[in-house]
Design a protein around this motif. Structure first.
Motif, PDB file in Angstrom:
ATOM      1  N   TYR A   1     -26.884  20.192  28.540  1.00  0.00           N
ATOM      2  CA  TYR A   1     -25.582  20.010  29.179  1.00  0.00           C
ATOM      3  C   TYR A   1     -25.428  20.962  30.359  1.00  0.00           C
ATOM      4  O   TYR A   1     -25.020  20.547  31.457  1.00  0.00           O
ATOM      5  CB  TYR A   1     -24.474  20.244  28.158  1.00  0.00           C
ATOM      6  CG  TYR A   1     -23.078  20.078  28.715  1.00  0.00           C
ATOM      7  CD1 TYR A   1     -22.506  18.818  28.850  1.00  0.00           C
ATOM      8  CD2 TYR A   1     -22.326  21.183  29.114  1.00  0.00           C
ATOM      9  CE1 TYR A   1     -21.225  18.659  29.370  1.00  0.00           C
ATOM     10  CE2 TYR A   1     -21.055  21.034  29.623  1.00  0.00           C
ATOM     11  CZ  TYR A   1     -20.503  19.769  29.753  1.00  0.00           C
ATOM     12  OH  TYR A   1     -19.238  19.621  30.267  1.00  0.00           O
ATOM     13  N   ALA A   2     -25.750  22.231  30.161  1.00  0.00           N
ATOM     14  CA  ALA A   2     -25.586  23.226  31.221  1.00  0.00           C
ATOM     15  C   ALA A   2     -26.433  22.883  32.440  1.00  0.00           C
ATOM     16  O   ALA A   2     -25.969  22.999  33.587  1.00  0.00           O
ATOM     17  CB  ALA A   2     -25.955  24.612  30.698  1.00  0.00           C
ATOM     18  N   THR A   3     -27.665  22.455  32.226  1.00  0.00           N
ATOM     19  CA  THR A   3     -28.543  22.118  33.345  1.00  0.00           C
ATOM     20  C   THR A   3     -28.006  20.927  34.117  1.00  0.00           C
ATOM     21  O   THR A   3     -27.968  20.928  35.355  1.00  0.00           O
ATOM     22  CB  THR A   3     -29.964  21.831  32.839  1.00  0.00           C
ATOM     23  OG1 THR A   3     -30.480  23.002  32.193  1.00  0.00           O
ATOM     24  CG2 THR A   3     -30.885  21.458  33.991  1.00  0.00           C
ATOM     25  N   LEU A   4     -27.562  19.881  33.409  1.00  0.00           N
ATOM     26  CA  LEU A   4     -27.035  18.689  34.070  1.00  0.00           C
ATOM     27  C   LEU A   4     -25.763  19.005  34.852  1.00  0.00           C
ATOM     28  O   LEU A   4     -25.593  18.565  36.000  1.00  0.00           O
ATOM     29  CB  LEU A   4     -26.769  17.595  33.042  1.00  0.00           C
ATOM     30  CG  LEU A   4     -28.011  16.959  32.404  1.00  0.00           C
ATOM     31  CD1 LEU A   4     -27.623  16.109  31.197  1.00  0.00           C
ATOM     32  CD2 LEU A   4     -28.779  16.120  33.426  1.00  0.00           C
ATOM     33  N   VAL A   5     -24.854  19.774  34.257  1.00  0.00           N
ATOM     34  CA  VAL A   5     -23.625  20.142  34.962  1.00  0.00           C
ATOM     35  C   VAL A   5     -23.953  21.046  36.155  1.00  0.00           C
ATOM     36  O   VAL A   5     -23.345  20.934  37.223  1.00  0.00           O
ATOM     37  CB  VAL A   5     -22.624  20.821  34.016  1.00  0.00           C
ATOM     38  CG1 VAL A   5     -21.399  21.317  34.787  1.00  0.00           C
ATOM     39  CG2 VAL A   5     -22.182  19.863  32.923  1.00  0.00           C
TER      40      VAL A   5
ATOM     41  N   GLN B   1     -24.680  11.657  33.007  1.00  0.00           N
ATOM     42  CA  GLN B   1     -25.629  12.123  31.991  1.00  0.00           C
ATOM     43  C   GLN B   1     -25.067  13.320  31.227  1.00  0.00           C
ATOM     44  O   GLN B   1     -25.231  13.418  29.999  1.00  0.00           O
ATOM     45  CB  GLN B   1     -26.964  12.490  32.641  1.00  0.00           C
ATOM     46  CG  GLN B   1     -27.755  11.298  33.149  1.00  0.00           C
ATOM     47  CD  GLN B   1     -29.040  11.715  33.854  1.00  0.00           C
ATOM     48  OE1 GLN B   1     -29.453  12.860  33.808  1.00  0.00           O
ATOM     49  NE2 GLN B   1     -29.672  10.753  34.523  1.00  0.00           N
ATOM     50  N   ALA B   2     -24.416  14.230  31.943  1.00  0.00           N
ATOM     51  CA  ALA B   2     -23.803  15.385  31.285  1.00  0.00           C
ATOM     52  C   ALA B   2     -22.682  14.941  30.354  1.00  0.00           C
ATOM     53  O   ALA B   2     -22.555  15.440  29.225  1.00  0.00           O
ATOM     54  CB  ALA B   2     -23.273  16.374  32.323  1.00  0.00           C
TER      55      ALA B   2
ATOM     56  N   ALA C   1     -13.759  16.322  24.176  1.00  0.00           N
ATOM     57  CA  ALA C   1     -13.242  15.475  25.256  1.00  0.00           C
ATOM     58  C   ALA C   1     -13.198  16.235  26.575  1.00  0.00           C
ATOM     59  O   ALA C   1     -13.483  15.667  27.647  1.00  0.00           O
ATOM     60  CB  ALA C   1     -11.860  14.957  24.891  1.00  0.00           C
ATOM     61  N   LEU C   2     -12.852  17.513  26.521  1.00  0.00           N
ATOM     62  CA  LEU C   2     -12.824  18.325  27.740  1.00  0.00           C
ATOM     63  C   LEU C   2     -14.217  18.430  28.347  1.00  0.00           C
ATOM     64  O   LEU C   2     -14.409  18.250  29.555  1.00  0.00           O
ATOM     65  CB  LEU C   2     -12.248  19.708  27.429  1.00  0.00           C
ATOM     66  CG  LEU C   2     -12.125  20.775  28.534  1.00  0.00           C
ATOM     67  CD1 LEU C   2     -13.431  21.437  28.888  1.00  0.00           C
ATOM     68  CD2 LEU C   2     -11.440  20.213  29.770  1.00  0.00           C
TER      69      LEU C   2
ATOM     70  N   PRO D   1     -17.688  17.180  33.788  1.00  0.00           N
ATOM     71  CA  PRO D   1     -18.633  16.799  34.854  1.00  0.00           C
ATOM     72  C   PRO D   1     -18.141  15.629  35.696  1.00  0.00           C
ATOM     73  O   PRO D   1     -18.403  15.570  36.909  1.00  0.00           O
ATOM     74  CB  PRO D   1     -19.924  16.453  34.098  1.00  0.00           C
ATOM     75  CG  PRO D   1     -19.509  16.238  32.685  1.00  0.00           C
ATOM     76  CD  PRO D   1     -18.304  17.081  32.455  1.00  0.00           C
ATOM     77  N   LEU D   2     -17.419  14.696  35.078  1.00  0.00           N
ATOM     78  CA  LEU D   2     -16.875  13.572  35.838  1.00  0.00           C
ATOM     79  C   LEU D   2     -15.813  14.059  36.817  1.00  0.00           C
ATOM     80  O   LEU D   2     -15.683  13.549  37.936  1.00  0.00           O
ATOM     81  CB  LEU D   2     -16.289  12.537  34.877  1.00  0.00           C
ATOM     82  CG  LEU D   2     -17.275  11.976  33.839  1.00  0.00           C
ATOM     83  CD1 LEU D   2     -16.565  11.062  32.865  1.00  0.00           C
ATOM     84  CD2 LEU D   2     -18.440  11.255  34.524  1.00  0.00           C
TER      85      LEU D   2
END
Length: 361
Positions: free
Chosen positions: A233-237, A329-330, A347-348, A353-354
């Motif tokens: 998650y961290a890498t994608l964001v 993806q995130a 949900a947050l 990322p969106l």
């Protein structure tokens, strides 16, 4: 996320920021009163004041939001032992990195005020080595304060040790990323994997992964079963955020940026945006871009020519598509946390990322 839920989320994030800003100001007030500064000298108190001014001048406080919301994945208790100290630690580390980044980039302005380096250059005209030395030491002081605040936290020894390990690893990884960031610009056309690695080390690990780890630790969660998911998650964001920053630096509106576009171009940074333009440029277009790269006096007209080249290529649209892809993806990764952690906080993290991907056209 429906409009009502989105509005509630935004208010919750604003409340996090207000709560932290008050705590950060109180921290610097205590520090000024209790710091064991050498007697008979004014430079140390002045250094602390400059760090205070830079730290309190704003910023998005994304790291603080991630920290508090990571804790909320497990607990609704906003007063968890160690949480307040962890928040101070991540923002003091950010102050350290900003001070040093501004030295590396010779930036005169940060967050609407003078950078620490340029404040010292103004205070000591004709003494450039003194100004540089004091700015470096100010950044170093912020880094050590970020660890000391954890050492002084009133928490069990095991939690204190775990938090210190997270922050020291984040700091060392970030320095390695900054070194690689400088190396990147010696590549005529850095490949995408190199850019992803720079982003992961220089920003994602300390800005996203470390705050999430610290928040979960404060909430009593064992990191080991979840760390692979947190890293992904961290890498994608992180990539999403860097793509957004690179895109806006070249294509953003002057008023929204609070600075002229093209800063990366003038600094010679081969970012996601500029790498994508160079990869598709013909001989004549490439010559225009290469001539502008690293020219601090590159005029607005030349920046506009580079933007036109990108638009003709369709590079601006491709960058926006990449940004949305990484954001999705995130969000999909965060959605897999449903059922494991509290739904409100999940949900947050799904929405965040969106939210980052918006505002790029």
């Amino acid at each position: 996320m429906n409009p009502t839920a989105a509005a509630a989320t935004e208010e919750r994030l604003a409340a996090h920021r207000r709560r932290f800003d008050a705590a950060f100001e109180a921290y610097f007030t205590r520090l000024a009163a209790t710091f064991d500064a050498p007697p008979h000298g004014r430079f140390t108190p002045e250094c602390l004041q400059l760090l205070r001014e830079l730290s309190l001048r704003g910023g998005k406080r994304l790291r603080v939001v991630l920290l508090y919301e990571a804790a909320r994945l497990v607990s609704t208790d906003d007063g968890l032992p160690g949480l307040a100290e962890a928040a101070l630690s991540v923002e003091l580390l950010q102050t350290h990195l900003l001070v040093h980044d501004d030295i590396i980039d010779d930036s005169p302005v940060r967050r609407g005020g003078p950078t620490t380096y340029h404040a010292y250059r103004h205070a000591f005209p004709g003494h450039d080595r003194t100004a540089l030395g004091l700015a470096l030491l100010a950044g170093d002081l912020a880094a050590f304060l970020s660890l000391r605040v954890l050492l002084e936290a009133d928490v069990p020894a095991a939690l204190r040790q775990a938090m210190l390990e997270v922050q020291t690893r984040a700091a060392t990884d970030t320095i390695a990323g900054q070194i690689l960031d400088l190396e990147r610009d010696f590549h005529d056309l850095p490949d995408e994997e190199l850019l992803h690695t720079v982003t992961e080390y220089k920003s994602a690990r300390y800005s996203i992964l470390a705050p999430m780890r610290l928040g979960l630790l404060a909430a009593g969660e064992d990191l080991a079963p979840h760390d692979a998911h947190l890293r992904r998650y961290a890498t994608l964001v992180g990539i999403c955020g860097q793509l957004r920053d690179d895109y806006l630096d070249l294509f953003g509106d002057d008023s929204a940026l609070s600075k002229p576009p093209g800063g990366d171009l003038r600094a010679g940074r081969r970012t996601y945006a500029l790498r994508a333009i160079l990869a598709r440029a013909g001989t004549a277009d490439r010559a225009v871009v290469e001539a502008a790269l690293g020219d601090p006096h590159c005029p607005p007209g030349t920046v506009e020519r580079v933007r036109d080249i990108a638009r003709r290529q369709g590079t601006d649209a491709r960058l926006r598509a990449d940004l949305r892809r990484y954001a999705e993806q995130a969000a999909a990764e965060a959605a897999t946390w449903s059922g494991r952690w509290r739904e409100e906080a999940v949900a947050l993290f799904t929405h965040l990322p969106l939210r980052l991907a918006k505002g790029t056209g």
